[in-house]
Scaffold this motif. Structure first.
Motif, PDB file in Angstrom:
ATOM      1  N   PHE A 193       0.828  -1.202   0.000  1.00 56.65           N
ATOM      2  CA  PHE A 193       0.000   0.000   0.000  1.00 56.65           C
ATOM      3  C   PHE A 193       0.862   1.252   0.000  1.00 56.65           C
ATOM      4  O   PHE A 193       0.540   2.240  -0.648  1.00 56.65           O
ATOM      5  N   SER A 194       1.964   1.234   0.730  1.00 59.22           N
ATOM      6  CA  SER A 194       2.804   2.422   0.829  1.00 59.22           C
ATOM      7  C   SER A 194       3.365   2.807  -0.528  1.00 59.22           C
ATOM      8  O   SER A 194       3.488   3.987  -0.847  1.00 59.22           O
ATOM      9  N   GLU A 195       3.692   1.801  -1.349  1.00 56.30           N
ATOM     10  CA  GLU A 195       4.210   2.100  -2.690  1.00 56.30           C
ATOM     11  C   GLU A 195       3.118   2.719  -3.561  1.00 56.30           C
ATOM     12  O   GLU A 195       3.372   3.635  -4.349  1.00 56.30           O
ATOM     13  N   LEU A 196       1.895   2.208  -3.422  1.00 54.74           N
ATOM     14  CA  LEU A 196       0.790   2.776  -4.185  1.00 54.74           C
ATOM     15  C   LEU A 196       0.520   4.222  -3.754  1.00 54.74           C
ATOM     16  O   LEU A 196       0.291   5.102  -4.582  1.00 54.74           O
ATOM     17  N   ALA A 197       0.534   4.444  -2.463  1.00 56.71           N
ATOM     18  CA  ALA A 197       0.300   5.786  -1.942  1.00 56.71           C
ATOM     19  C   ALA A 197       1.385   6.749  -2.426  1.00 56.71           C
ATOM     20  O   ALA A 197       1.103   7.902  -2.762  1.00 56.71           O
ATOM     21  N   PHE A 198       2.616   6.257  -2.477  1.00 51.79           N
ATOM     22  CA  PHE A 198       3.726   7.080  -2.959  1.00 51.79           C
ATOM     23  C   PHE A 198       3.517   7.452  -4.424  1.00 51.79           C
ATOM     24  O   PHE A 198       3.729   8.591  -4.833  1.00 51.79           O
ATOM     25  N   ALA A 199       3.085   6.473  -5.217  1.00 54.16           N
ATOM     26  CA  ALA A 199       2.840   6.734  -6.639  1.00 54.16           C
ATOM     27  C   ALA A 199       1.725   7.755  -6.818  1.00 54.16           C
ATOM     28  O   ALA A 199       1.817   8.653  -7.651  1.00 54.16           O
ATOM     29  N   GLN A 200       0.659   7.629  -6.020  1.00 54.13           N
ATOM     30  CA  GLN A 200      -0.436   8.586  -6.135  1.00 54.13           C
ATOM     31  C   GLN A 200       0.023   9.978  -5.719  1.00 54.13           C
ATOM     32  O   GLN A 200      -0.339  10.968  -6.354  1.00 54.13           O
TER      33      GLN A 200
ATOM     34  N   ALA B 189       1.370  15.530  -7.233  1.00 47.51           N
ATOM     35  CA  ALA B 189       2.377  16.589  -7.311  1.00 47.51           C
ATOM     36  C   ALA B 189       2.638  16.987  -8.767  1.00 47.51           C
ATOM     37  O   ALA B 189       2.844  18.171  -9.069  1.00 47.51           O
ATOM     38  N   GLU B 190       2.592  16.003  -9.658  1.00 47.06           N
ATOM     39  CA  GLU B 190       2.848  16.276 -11.083  1.00 47.06           C
ATOM     40  C   GLU B 190       1.730  17.104 -11.705  1.00 47.06           C
ATOM     41  O   GLU B 190       1.987  18.099 -12.395  1.00 47.06           O
ATOM     42  N   ILE B 191       0.481  16.709 -11.476  1.00 46.35           N
ATOM     43  CA  ILE B 191      -0.616  17.423 -12.137  1.00 46.35           C
ATOM     44  C   ILE B 191      -0.813  18.830 -11.569  1.00 46.35           C
ATOM     45  O   ILE B 191      -1.202  19.740 -12.311  1.00 46.35           O
ATOM     46  N   THR B 192      -0.523  19.028 -10.285  1.00 48.68           N
ATOM     47  CA  THR B 192      -0.738  20.356  -9.716  1.00 48.68           C
ATOM     48  C   THR B 192       0.346  21.346 -10.130  1.00 48.68           C
ATOM     49  O   THR B 192       0.235  22.534  -9.843  1.00 48.68           O
ATOM     50  N   LYS B 193       1.363  20.875 -10.838  1.00 48.54           N
ATOM     51  CA  LYS B 193       2.368  21.764 -11.416  1.00 48.54           C
ATOM     52  C   LYS B 193       2.031  22.130 -12.864  1.00 48.54           C
ATOM     53  O   LYS B 193       2.857  22.705 -13.576  1.00 48.54           O
TER      54      LYS B 193
ATOM     55  N   GLN C  76      -6.184  18.951 -21.116  1.00 44.91           N
ATOM     56  CA  GLN C  76      -6.041  17.637 -21.746  1.00 44.91           C
ATOM     57  C   GLN C  76      -4.912  16.831 -21.094  1.00 44.91           C
ATOM     58  O   GLN C  76      -5.035  15.618 -20.896  1.00 44.91           O
ATOM     59  N   LYS C  77      -3.831  17.502 -20.768  1.00 43.06           N
ATOM     60  CA  LYS C  77      -2.700  16.816 -20.142  1.00 43.06           C
ATOM     61  C   LYS C  77      -3.090  16.258 -18.780  1.00 43.06           C
ATOM     62  O   LYS C  77      -2.761  15.113 -18.436  1.00 43.06           O
ATOM     63  N   VAL C  78      -3.809  17.070 -17.991  1.00 47.37           N
ATOM     64  CA  VAL C  78      -4.271  16.612 -16.681  1.00 47.37           C
ATOM     65  C   VAL C  78      -5.235  15.445 -16.845  1.00 47.37           C
ATOM     66  O   VAL C  78      -5.156  14.439 -16.131  1.00 47.37           O
ATOM     67  N   GLY C  79      -6.147  15.562 -17.810  1.00 46.93           N
ATOM     68  CA  GLY C  79      -7.093  14.482 -18.058  1.00 46.93           C
ATOM     69  C   GLY C  79      -6.406  13.190 -18.434  1.00 46.93           C
ATOM     70  O   GLY C  79      -6.799  12.098 -17.991  1.00 46.93           O
ATOM     71  N   GLU C  80      -5.339  13.283 -19.220  1.00 48.20           N
ATOM     72  CA  GLU C  80      -4.605  12.085 -19.640  1.00 48.20           C
ATOM     73  C   GLU C  80      -3.860  11.458 -18.458  1.00 48.20           C
ATOM     74  O   GLU C  80      -3.876  10.234 -18.272  1.00 48.20           O
ATOM     75  N   LEU C  81      -3.216  12.295 -17.642  1.00 49.52           N
ATOM     76  CA  LEU C  81      -2.466  11.768 -16.512  1.00 49.52           C
ATOM     77  C   LEU C  81      -3.370  11.097 -15.469  1.00 49.52           C
ATOM     78  O   LEU C  81      -2.918  10.229 -14.726  1.00 49.52           O
ATOM     79  N   CYS C  82      -4.634  11.504 -15.448  1.00 55.86           N
ATOM     80  CA  CYS C  82      -5.579  10.961 -14.465  1.00 55.86           C
ATOM     81  C   CYS C  82      -6.421   9.809 -15.016  1.00 55.86           C
ATOM     82  O   CYS C  82      -7.430   9.433 -14.419  1.00 55.86           O
ATOM     83  N   LEU C  83      -5.994   9.231 -16.138  1.00 55.53           N
ATOM     84  CA  LEU C  83      -6.759   8.141 -16.760  1.00 55.53           C
ATOM     85  C   LEU C  83      -6.532   6.778 -16.107  1.00 55.53           C
ATOM     86  O   LEU C  83      -7.174   5.803 -16.496  1.00 55.53           O
ATOM     87  N   GLY C  84      -5.621   6.695 -15.131  1.00 54.01           N
ATOM     88  CA  GLY C  84      -5.292   5.403 -14.538  1.00 54.01           C
ATOM     89  C   GLY C  84      -6.495   4.604 -14.074  1.00 54.01           C
ATOM     90  O   GLY C  84      -6.644   3.426 -14.425  1.00 54.01           O
TER      91      GLY C  84
END
Length: 541
Positions: free
Chosen positions: A27-34, A39-43, A58-66
């Motif tokens: 879980f900690s690895e998943l939380a780290f990835a999230q 941090a990436e999208i808010t920049k 569009q870039k934010v929408g693509e990054l959040c497609l997981g």
């Protein structure tokens, strides 16, 4: 192809949202990835680096497609066509949704057509669809106050369990949890917004030494500073008429008297709640046992009279100002020093090219009142605890709703809910509440100040802003409107009558009596006993 950091983060975020282990084992690895994804999208593009563009959306929408990729196969919705009805207010809302959903369309194969409505046109268009039963859209952006009309009449599709899991529905702030978003125990809404009116003010105006001296010279015994009550707001607004600040005329409070499709009524409401919402009484719009309107009681009449009395001290053409004018063409442009508004002001002030006051704006809950009207005794009470505050949780936030007309087509039903879940995703929501979007904080996870600071917000600024939001949501005497059928018909009728009052055709009490009479007639048309039952249910009575 070798996995990149970006694809790994997307797949990890999707797995985290669905509660699976995915490529990571803990879980900690998943939380780290999230956390890295957030941090990436808010920049994008970064606070203080100009207004976001369609390419950013569009870039934010693509990054959040997981989360979508974790539950939907590529091309799964090929051939599906969906129609989406929502706002284009301030060139936001639907325009952002287009950008967020373009990568979703590319991945799933579905196609979306758009029905864009101005704020003033939204209520009439939706009410027409409700009244005639001619729903010509599959997905709807809608506020919770309409749930009595839409969900109560069987026009919406019940949310599947997999959507609840994907959007992390338990993360919503308490006042936006059931019964909000539900009807008869069934869940219908993907929340994308939380709503309250907070108090926005100019820190430079209320710390100015010259104005402080002039305030004392005018005979005021209190210190010059940000008003904490509506009585102080009135005094400051009248004092500032004719004063100069940085070589320009300076104004106090900005009212929004011009009708705005029913939505303008909230701005009178923000003046009224501290007068009308007693801590010992859940009701403030109608008597809870009879649906008798309170709009013509002394509390509301005082709020209406406040507007009448303040308008001569406001900009010359203020009578023709709607809330868009006060928020975006006046306050953010440096005109006026106090307004109530939704959370958009704090976002746009820092993350838009249109604002000139980003470094000089502060926030608080709405002002209180020295006394509060007690509808049960017919008297004004002064509370032992001090001024009465009653934040106006105006509109209960926008949400995404899927219409029942897709229920007969399994593929279309799943596609519509997938689109709604993507727009209401936990990570994407962090971006929308940080940047100009039309939406404000609505999840517990939005309260993590460090995420905002990392995106570029000043810590003091964002702490003040978030406190004004969450302290309103969590206030024990918050004023929450009822989700009863016809609520915007009540508001629209009120706006029509208020126009006559503010233009001087009738006095405050006469106009308020006219609104009350019209509300009584509307309640009878809708069915008084049913309205009473739904009104009580909205308060949990």
């Amino acid at each position: 192809m070798h996995p990149t950091r970006r694809t790994v983060l997307k797949s990890a975020a999707g797995a985290a949202a669905l509660g699976t282990t995915g490529a990571f084992g803990t879980f900690s690895e998943l939380a780290f990835a999230q956390a890295n994804l957030r941090a990436e999208i808010t920049k994008i593009p970064g606070v203080g680096k100009g207004a976001p563009t369609d390419a950013d959306w569009q870039k934010v929408g693509e990054l959040c497609l997981g989360p979508t990729k974790a539950s939907i196969k590529e091309g799964e919705f090929k051939g599906v066509e969906l129609s989406f009805m929502g706002l284009n207010n301030q060139n936001l809302h639907n325009l952002l949704f287009r950008g967020f959903l373009k990568p979703w369309e590319a991945y799933t194969g579905a196609k979306i057509s758009w029905i864009d409505l101005a704020q003033a046109d939204y209520n009439p268009r939706l009410q027409q669809a409700i009244a005639t039963g001619t729903v010509d859209f599959d997905i709807l952006e809608m506020g919770a106050p309409f749930e009595g009309d839409v969900c109560g009449k069987g026009l919406a599709s019940e949310m599947p369990d997999w959507v609840k899991k994907q959007i992390d529905i338990d993360d919503y702030v308490a006042y936006l949890k059931p019964p909000v978003g539900t009807w008869n125990g069934k869940t219908y809404r993907v929340t994308i917004d939380g709503d309250c009116h907070n108090f926005n003010y100019r820190t430079d105006v209320f710390s100015d030494a010259t104005l402080a001296k002039a305030w004392k010279d005018a005979g005021n015994t209190s210190e010059w500073g940000v008003p904490k009550t509506w009585q102080q707001v009135q005094a400051v607004t009248k004092f500032l008429k004719g004063q100069k600040f940085k070589g320009q005329s300076v104004y106090g409070y900005l009212d929004a008297p011009k009708p705005w499709g029913g939505f303008g009524f909230y701005f009178l409401g923000s003046r009224a709640t501290a007068y009308a919402k007693h801590p010992d009484d859940k009701a403030w719009l109608f008597d809870i046992d009879t649906m008798k309107p309170r709009i013509n009681n002394p509390a509301w009449v005082r709020a209406i009279q406040d507007v009448i009395d303040a308008l001569p001290s406001e900009p010359a053409d203020q009578l023709n100002a709607d809330p868009n004018t006060t928020g975006f063409q006046q306050f953010l442009a440096g005109i006026g020093s106090m307004i109530p508004w939704w959370g958009d002001i704090g976002q746009v002030a820092k993350a838009s090219d249109t604002s000139v006051i980003g470094d000089t704006v502060g926030f608080d809950i709405l002002p209180g009142s020295d006394d509060v009207y007690n509808s049960k005794t017919g008297k004004w009470d002064k509370l032992p605890s001090g001024p009465n505050n009653a934040p106006n949780c105006a509109y209960l936030g926008w949400g995404i709703y899927v219409m029942a007309r897709v229920n007969g087509d399994e593929k279309k039903h799943k596609a519509a809910w997938s689109a709604a879940a993507h727009l209401g995703g936990k990570d994407l929501s962090l971006w929308t509440v940080m940047y100009p979007s039309g939406f404000q904080v609505h999840r517990t996870s939005h309260s993590h100040i460090d995420e905002w600071v990392a995106a570029g917000y000043d810590r003091k600024y964002i702490t003040s802003y978030l406190n004004s939001q969450f302290n309103s949501y969590n206030h024990p005497n918050r004023a929450v409107e009822p989700r009863i059928p016809g609520i915007f018909q009540y508001y629209s009728v009120a706006e029509d009558e208020l126009t006559k009052i503010f233009s001087g055709k009738v006095d405050a009490q006469t106009g308020a009596n006219n609104i009350a009479a019209a509300w009584e007639k509307l309640t009878d048309q809708l069915g008084r006993e049913r309205q009473i039952g739904l009104y009580k249910a909205s308060f949990g009575v």
